[in-house]
Design a protein around this motif. Structure first.
Motif, PDB file in Angstrom:
ATOM      1  N   LEU A  13       9.910  17.709 -48.765  1.00 22.84           N
ATOM      2  CA  LEU A  13       8.755  16.821 -48.719  1.00 22.84           C
ATOM      3  C   LEU A  13       9.104  15.522 -47.993  1.00 22.84           C
ATOM      4  O   LEU A  13       8.361  15.071 -47.120  1.00 22.84           O
ATOM      5  CB  LEU A  13       8.265  16.515 -50.137  1.00 22.84           C
ATOM      6  CG  LEU A  13       7.142  15.493 -50.267  1.00 22.84           C
ATOM      7  CD1 LEU A  13       5.853  16.035 -49.662  1.00 22.84           C
ATOM      8  CD2 LEU A  13       6.940  15.123 -51.716  1.00 22.84           C
ATOM      9  N   ALA A  14      10.239  14.925 -48.329  1.00 24.76           N
ATOM     10  CA  ALA A  14      10.660  13.682 -47.669  1.00 24.76           C
ATOM     11  C   ALA A  14      10.928  13.928 -46.184  1.00 24.76           C
ATOM     12  O   ALA A  14      10.600  13.091 -45.339  1.00 24.76           O
ATOM     13  CB  ALA A  14      11.904  13.121 -48.357  1.00 24.76           C
ATOM     14  N   GLY A  15      11.498  15.077 -45.854  1.00 28.04           N
ATOM     15  CA  GLY A  15      11.733  15.414 -44.454  1.00 28.04           C
ATOM     16  C   GLY A  15      10.443  15.572 -43.672  1.00 28.04           C
ATOM     17  O   GLY A  15      10.345  15.142 -42.518  1.00 28.04           O
ATOM     18  N   ALA A  16       9.450  16.193 -44.299  1.00 26.91           N
ATOM     19  CA  ALA A  16       8.156  16.373 -43.635  1.00 26.91           C
ATOM     20  C   ALA A  16       7.456  15.040 -43.409  1.00 26.91           C
ATOM     21  O   ALA A  16       6.869  14.809 -42.351  1.00 26.91           O
ATOM     22  CB  ALA A  16       7.272  17.303 -44.466  1.00 26.91           C
ATOM     23  N   LYS A  17       7.534  14.153 -44.398  1.00 26.65           N
ATOM     24  CA  LYS A  17       6.921  12.827 -44.241  1.00 26.65           C
ATOM     25  C   LYS A  17       7.636  12.034 -43.141  1.00 26.65           C
ATOM     26  O   LYS A  17       6.996  11.353 -42.347  1.00 26.65           O
ATOM     27  CB  LYS A  17       6.969  12.042 -45.551  1.00 26.65           C
ATOM     28  CG  LYS A  17       6.119  12.606 -46.651  1.00 26.65           C
ATOM     29  CD  LYS A  17       4.668  12.382 -46.383  1.00 26.65           C
ATOM     30  CE  LYS A  17       3.839  12.879 -47.554  1.00 26.65           C
ATOM     31  NZ  LYS A  17       2.405  12.723 -47.308  1.00 26.65           N
ATOM     32  N   SER A  33       0.606  14.620 -61.105  1.00 26.96           N
ATOM     33  CA  SER A  33       1.854  15.380 -61.110  1.00 26.96           C
ATOM     34  C   SER A  33       2.957  14.523 -60.483  1.00 26.96           C
ATOM     35  O   SER A  33       2.690  13.606 -59.708  1.00 26.96           O
ATOM     36  CB  SER A  33       1.687  16.682 -60.327  1.00 26.96           C
ATOM     37  OG  SER A  33       1.585  16.416 -58.941  1.00 26.96           O
ATOM     38  N   PHE A  34       4.188  14.838 -60.821  1.00 29.89           N
ATOM     39  CA  PHE A  34       5.290  14.068 -60.268  1.00 29.89           C
ATOM     40  C   PHE A  34       5.367  14.238 -58.759  1.00 29.89           C
ATOM     41  O   PHE A  34       5.641  13.287 -58.033  1.00 29.89           O
ATOM     42  CB  PHE A  34       6.636  14.474 -60.902  1.00 29.89           C
ATOM     43  CG  PHE A  34       7.784  13.784 -60.246  1.00 29.89           C
ATOM     44  CD1 PHE A  34       8.014  12.440 -60.460  1.00 29.89           C
ATOM     45  CD2 PHE A  34       8.614  14.461 -59.370  1.00 29.89           C
ATOM     46  CE1 PHE A  34       9.055  11.779 -59.830  1.00 29.89           C
ATOM     47  CE2 PHE A  34       9.665  13.813 -58.741  1.00 29.89           C
ATOM     48  CZ  PHE A  34       9.882  12.467 -58.966  1.00 29.89           C
ATOM     49  N   ARG A  35       5.110  15.430 -58.276  1.00 36.46           N
ATOM     50  CA  ARG A  35       5.178  15.675 -56.836  1.00 36.46           C
ATOM     51  C   ARG A  35       4.148  14.816 -56.093  1.00 36.46           C
ATOM     52  O   ARG A  35       4.439  14.243 -55.043  1.00 36.46           O
ATOM     53  CB  ARG A  35       4.965  17.157 -56.542  1.00 36.46           C
ATOM     54  CG  ARG A  35       5.105  17.507 -55.077  1.00 36.46           C
ATOM     55  CD  ARG A  35       5.109  19.002 -54.864  1.00 36.46           C
ATOM     56  NE  ARG A  35       6.295  19.605 -55.404  1.00 36.46           N
ATOM     57  CZ  ARG A  35       7.436  19.754 -54.727  1.00 36.46           C
ATOM     58  NH1 ARG A  35       7.512  19.340 -53.497  1.00 36.46           N
ATOM     59  NH2 ARG A  35       8.479  20.324 -55.265  1.00 36.46           N
ATOM     60  N   THR A  36       2.958  14.692 -56.638  1.00 33.43           N
ATOM     61  CA  THR A  36       1.925  13.861 -56.024  1.00 33.43           C
ATOM     62  C   THR A  36       2.343  12.397 -56.031  1.00 33.43           C
ATOM     63  O   THR A  36       2.202  11.686 -55.033  1.00 33.43           O
ATOM     64  CB  THR A  36       0.594  14.025 -56.780  1.00 33.43           C
ATOM     65  OG1 THR A  36       0.200  15.396 -56.728  1.00 33.43           O
ATOM     66  CG2 THR A  36      -0.503  13.163 -56.194  1.00 33.43           C
ATOM     67  N   TYR A  37       2.885  11.940 -57.162  1.00 32.54           N
ATOM     68  CA  TYR A  37       3.339  10.556 -57.277  1.00 32.54           C
ATOM     69  C   TYR A  37       4.491  10.286 -56.314  1.00 32.54           C
ATOM     70  O   TYR A  37       4.514   9.267 -55.623  1.00 32.54           O
ATOM     71  CB  TYR A  37       3.749  10.265 -58.720  1.00 32.54           C
ATOM     72  CG  TYR A  37       4.225   8.861 -58.942  1.00 32.54           C
ATOM     73  CD1 TYR A  37       3.338   7.795 -58.890  1.00 32.54           C
ATOM     74  CD2 TYR A  37       5.564   8.592 -59.199  1.00 32.54           C
ATOM     75  CE1 TYR A  37       3.771   6.498 -59.091  1.00 32.54           C
ATOM     76  CE2 TYR A  37       6.006   7.298 -59.402  1.00 32.54           C
ATOM     77  CZ  TYR A  37       5.104   6.253 -59.348  1.00 32.54           C
ATOM     78  OH  TYR A  37       5.545   4.968 -59.548  1.00 32.54           O
ATOM     79  N   ALA A  38       5.450  11.193 -56.259  1.00 31.12           N
ATOM     80  CA  ALA A  38       6.595  11.021 -55.364  1.00 31.12           C
ATOM     81  C   ALA A  38       6.142  11.017 -53.906  1.00 31.12           C
ATOM     82  O   ALA A  38       6.636  10.217 -53.101  1.00 31.12           O
ATOM     83  CB  ALA A  38       7.633  12.114 -55.603  1.00 31.12           C
ATOM     84  N   ALA A  39       5.205  11.887 -53.558  1.00 32.06           N
ATOM     85  CA  ALA A  39       4.697  11.927 -52.180  1.00 32.06           C
ATOM     86  C   ALA A  39       4.027  10.613 -51.811  1.00 32.06           C
ATOM     87  O   ALA A  39       4.217  10.101 -50.693  1.00 32.06           O
ATOM     88  CB  ALA A  39       3.725  13.087 -52.011  1.00 32.06           C
TER      89      ALA A  39
END
Length: 142
Positions: A35-39, A75-81
């Motif tokens: 996810l961080a790589g894609a961003k 969700s944590f994934r949404t928050y982290a994104a």
């Protein structure tokens, strides 16, 4: 202790990692790295290297682990994104604002002089007071 952390949700791993579980943090990092790589790739404009943007995203991820609140119904994934996205945008804005500093305002910090971004000024603007015309109130009875 060897555990299978793949069966835990992101939220559970976040809670475990926030309490100091290194293996949970490692599992969460392996899940969030793409996810961080894609961003980072999405915002790579050639001005800042993609690896630097990725690193900023991972710093935001660590902040997300420490500040995540499951009571907020995200969700944590949404928050982290969102944290990763905001951090990368903030870095790009900061970098772009530094481009607009005139060259004569920049100083070499290696030459031993006092480092100041803006030189002190001795001119102070004091607006001139306007004199008010002498107004006399006329009474209707006079």
């Amino acid at each position: 202790m060897d555990r299978n952390l793949g069966k835990f949700s992101d939220e559970q791993l976040c809670s475990m990692a926030a309490s100091g579980d290194d293996s949970a943090m490692a599992e969460l990092i392996s899940r969030i790295t793409p996810l961080a790589g894609a961003k980072a790739a999405m915002y790579n404009n050639g001005d800042i290297h993609r690896d630097d943007l990725f690193q900023e995203g991972m710093i935001a991820f660590i902040t997300a682990v420490n500040t995540y609140d499951p009571q907020k119904n995200a969700s944590f994934r949404t928050y982290a994104a969102a944290c990763i996205n905001n951090r990368i945008i903030s870095v790009l804005r900061s970098r772009n604002s530094q481009k607009n500093i005139p060259q004569d305002m920049m100083r070499n910090i290696d030459d031993g002089e006092d480092f100041r971004i803006f030189p002190p000024t001795r001119r102070i603007y004091i607006p001139r007071r306007r004199t008010m015309p002498d107004l006399r109130i006329c009474s209707a009875r006079s």
